[in-house]
Design a protein around this motif. Structure first.
Motif, PDB file in Angstrom:
ATOM      1  N   VAL A  31       1.120  -1.224   0.305  1.00 36.24           N
ATOM      2  CA  VAL A  31      -0.310   0.027  -0.328  1.00 36.24           C
ATOM      3  C   VAL A  31       0.665   1.105  -0.260  1.00 36.24           C
ATOM      4  N   PHE A  32       0.781   2.271  -1.327  1.00 35.78           N
ATOM      5  CA  PHE A  32       1.157   2.534  -1.326  1.00 35.78           C
ATOM      6  C   PHE A  32       0.730   4.208  -0.400  1.00 35.78           C
ATOM      7  N   ILE A  33       1.455   5.345   0.139  1.00 34.32           N
ATOM      8  CA  ILE A  33       0.606   6.452   0.646  1.00 34.32           C
ATOM      9  C   ILE A  33       1.774   8.153  -0.216  1.00 34.32           C
ATOM     10  N   VAL A  34       0.784   8.424  -1.332  1.00 33.52           N
ATOM     11  CA  VAL A  34       1.355   9.742  -1.682  1.00 33.52           C
ATOM     12  C   VAL A  34       0.354  10.947  -1.005  1.00 33.52           C
ATOM     13  N   THR A  36       2.932   9.724   8.936  1.00 29.71           N
ATOM     14  CA  THR A  36       2.410   9.243  10.109  1.00 29.71           C
ATOM     15  C   THR A  36       1.443   7.785   9.769  1.00 29.71           C
ATOM     16  N   LEU A  37       0.303   8.247   8.726  1.00 25.06           N
ATOM     17  CA  LEU A  37       0.224   7.126   8.445  1.00 25.06           C
ATOM     18  C   LEU A  37       0.499   5.987   8.001  1.00 25.06           C
ATOM     19  N   ALA A  38       1.251   5.591   7.034  1.00 25.54           N
ATOM     20  CA  ALA A  38       2.363   4.544   7.508  1.00 25.54           C
ATOM     21  C   ALA A  38       2.389   3.677   8.961  1.00 25.54           C
ATOM     22  N   ARG A  39       2.959   4.280   9.439  1.00 26.50           N
ATOM     23  CA  ARG A  39       2.993   4.050  10.789  1.00 26.50           C
ATOM     24  C   ARG A  39       2.441   3.296  11.546  1.00 26.50           C
ATOM     25  N   ASN A  40       1.244   4.509  11.807  1.00 21.86           N
ATOM     26  CA  ASN A  40      -0.149   3.834  12.800  1.00 21.86           C
ATOM     27  C   ASN A  40      -0.856   2.658  12.232  1.00 21.86           C
ATOM     28  N   HIS A  55       0.028  -4.629  12.371  1.00 18.25           N
ATOM     29  CA  HIS A  55       1.334  -5.160  12.359  1.00 18.25           C
ATOM     30  C   HIS A  55       1.921  -5.379  11.039  1.00 18.25           C
ATOM     31  N   ARG A  56       2.465  -4.304  10.446  1.00 21.87           N
ATOM     32  CA  ARG A  56       2.633  -4.825   8.567  1.00 21.87           C
ATOM     33  C   ARG A  56       3.647  -3.796   9.392  1.00 21.87           C
ATOM     34  N   ARG A  57       5.014  -3.804   8.271  1.00 26.44           N
ATOM     35  CA  ARG A  57       6.024  -3.441   7.936  1.00 26.44           C
ATOM     36  C   ARG A  57       5.681  -2.055   7.423  1.00 26.44           C
ATOM     37  N   PHE A  58       6.545  -0.841   7.618  1.00 29.48           N
ATOM     38  CA  PHE A  58       6.253   0.404   7.235  1.00 29.48           C
ATOM     39  C   PHE A  58       8.024   0.955   6.837  1.00 29.48           C
ATOM     40  N   VAL A  59       8.101   1.603   5.589  1.00 24.93           N
ATOM     41  CA  VAL A  59       9.055   2.336   5.426  1.00 24.93           C
ATOM     42  C   VAL A  59       8.704   3.381   4.938  1.00 24.93           C
ATOM     43  N   ARG A  97       7.193  -7.789   0.546  1.00 26.08           N
ATOM     44  CA  ARG A  97       5.664  -8.461   0.750  1.00 26.08           C
ATOM     45  C   ARG A  97       5.151  -7.830   1.621  1.00 26.08           C
ATOM     46  N   SER A  98       3.136  -6.993   1.616  1.00 27.11           N
ATOM     47  CA  SER A  98       2.929  -6.603   2.155  1.00 27.11           C
ATOM     48  C   SER A  98       3.444  -5.411   2.492  1.00 27.11           C
ATOM     49  N   LEU A  99       3.999  -4.458   2.314  1.00 22.74           N
ATOM     50  CA  LEU A  99       4.494  -3.035   3.018  1.00 22.74           C
ATOM     51  C   LEU A  99       3.544  -1.628   2.711  1.00 22.74           C
ATOM     52  N   LEU A 100       3.740  -1.258   3.892  1.00 20.41           N
ATOM     53  CA  LEU A 100       3.003   0.137   3.894  1.00 20.41           C
ATOM     54  C   LEU A 100       4.176   0.988   3.630  1.00 20.41           C
ATOM     55  N   VAL A 101       3.726   1.696   2.064  1.00 21.40           N
ATOM     56  CA  VAL A 101       5.467   2.360   2.233  1.00 21.40           C
ATOM     57  C   VAL A 101       4.545   4.210   1.823  1.00 21.40           C
ATOM     58  N   SER A 102       4.946   4.937   2.406  1.00 21.52           N
ATOM     59  CA  SER A 102       5.055   6.411   2.997  1.00 21.52           C
ATOM     60  C   SER A 102       6.275   6.537   1.083  1.00 21.52           C
ATOM     61  N   CYS A 103       5.165   7.501   0.386  1.00 21.31           N
ATOM     62  CA  CYS A 103       6.490   8.140  -0.558  1.00 21.31           C
ATOM     63  C   CYS A 103       6.387   9.837  -0.382  1.00 21.31           C
ATOM     64  N   GLY A 104       7.391  10.062  -1.021  1.00 22.96           N
ATOM     65  CA  GLY A 104       8.240  11.599  -0.926  1.00 22.96           C
ATOM     66  C   GLY A 104       7.570  12.115  -1.958  1.00 22.96           C
ATOM     67  N   GLY A 105       7.059  13.252  -1.264  1.00 22.83           N
ATOM     68  CA  GLY A 105       5.626  14.163  -1.968  1.00 22.83           C
ATOM     69  C   GLY A 105       6.290  14.340  -3.479  1.00 22.83           C
ATOM     70  N   GLY A 106       7.215  14.692  -3.686  1.00 25.01           N
ATOM     71  CA  GLY A 106       7.503  14.110  -5.391  1.00 25.01           C
ATOM     72  C   GLY A 106       7.469  13.606  -6.078  1.00 25.01           C
ATOM     73  N   ILE A 107       7.857  12.089  -4.724  1.00 23.87           N
ATOM     74  CA  ILE A 107       7.659  10.549  -6.505  1.00 23.87           C
ATOM     75  C   ILE A 107       6.673  10.519  -7.276  1.00 23.87           C
ATOM     76  N   VAL A 108       5.609  11.201  -7.596  1.00 19.87           N
ATOM     77  CA  VAL A 108       4.287  11.112  -8.961  1.00 19.87           C
ATOM     78  C   VAL A 108       5.512  12.280 -10.051  1.00 19.87           C
ATOM     79  N   GLU A 109       6.759  13.000  -9.271  1.00 16.60           N
ATOM     80  CA  GLU A 109       6.650  13.698 -10.666  1.00 16.60           C
ATOM     81  C   GLU A 109       7.821  12.518 -11.371  1.00 16.60           C
ATOM     82  N   THR A 110       7.996  11.341 -11.613  1.00 16.84           N
ATOM     83  CA  THR A 110       8.140  10.549 -12.513  1.00 16.84           C
ATOM     84  C   THR A 110       6.970   9.883 -13.463  1.00 16.84           C
ATOM     85  N   PRO A 111       6.681   9.773 -14.104  1.00 15.52           N
ATOM     86  CA  PRO A 111       5.636   8.773 -14.283  1.00 15.52           C
ATOM     87  C   PRO A 111       6.373   7.488 -14.415  1.00 15.52           C
TER      88      PRO A 111
END
Length: 177
Positions: free
Chosen positions: A12-15, A24-28, A34-38, A79-93
């Motif tokens: 699950v990617f959070i942008v 904060t959302l990924a950590r929460n 009980h899933r890893r977050f990065v 597998r099954s990570l919660l991924v907090s993405c940097g704010g500009g990650i969407v700049e790259t198609p």
């Protein structure tokens, strides 16, 4: 609501924009389920041995975006990570393509005022130069976030706890947590 069908990874990617509460959302959610977050920014920093601010200053934004892509590609082995993405990650198609290949994307949609309240140290955020620049950047990125999103959650005027429970409920309904 039917479960989302994804092949391969199930991250699950959070942008969202600066200060939207992605980490904060990924950590929460990680603690709740009980899933890893990065955090992609932290992953780039570890891989390069430099802070995001240093990378922007010494190598430039284009090179930093390549590091982001490399980090995302490396997530295919997880597998099954919660991924907090940097704010500009969407700049790259290519990054948006990878996010969709590897999982499900949640966009935290807020106003500039929400972000400005959360930005405590602008020196650690190289793409934040001023409130005026941030407003232009948000206007530019909002359509990119919207195109990347499988799910959009309005965070305006809401607490991190409230957003966490809302996102948890929506992801559970889709069989993603």
């Amino acid at each position: 609501m039917p479960a989302a069908v994804k092949h391969g990874c199930d991250h699950v990617f959070i942008v969202g924009f600066l200060g939207a509460g992605k980490s904060t959302l990924a950590r929460n959610l990680g603690r709740m389920f009980h899933r890893r977050f990065v955090d992609t920014d932290r992953m780039v920093e570890r891989a390069c041995g430099k802070s995001v601010a240093q990378l922007f200053r010494e190598e430039g934004e284009d090179r930093f975006r390549l590091h982001e892509t490399s980090v995302l590609q490396g997530l295919s082995a997880e597998r099954s990570l919660l991924v907090s993405c940097g704010g500009g990650i969407v700049e790259t198609p290519r990054n948006i393509e990878l996010i969709h290949e590897l999982g499900f994307c949640v966009y935290l949609d807020g106003d500039l005022d929400d972000s400005l309240r959360q930005i405590r140290r602008s020196d650690t955020r190289p793409d934040f130069r001023s409130a005026e620049h941030a407003a232009r950047l948000l206007d530019h990125r909002r359509p990119l976030y919207e195109r990347a999103a499988d799910l959009t959650v309005d965070i305006r005027g809401r607490t991190f706890t409230d957003v966490s429970y809302t996102v948890a409920e929506l992801l559970l309904e889709r069989g993603l947590l």
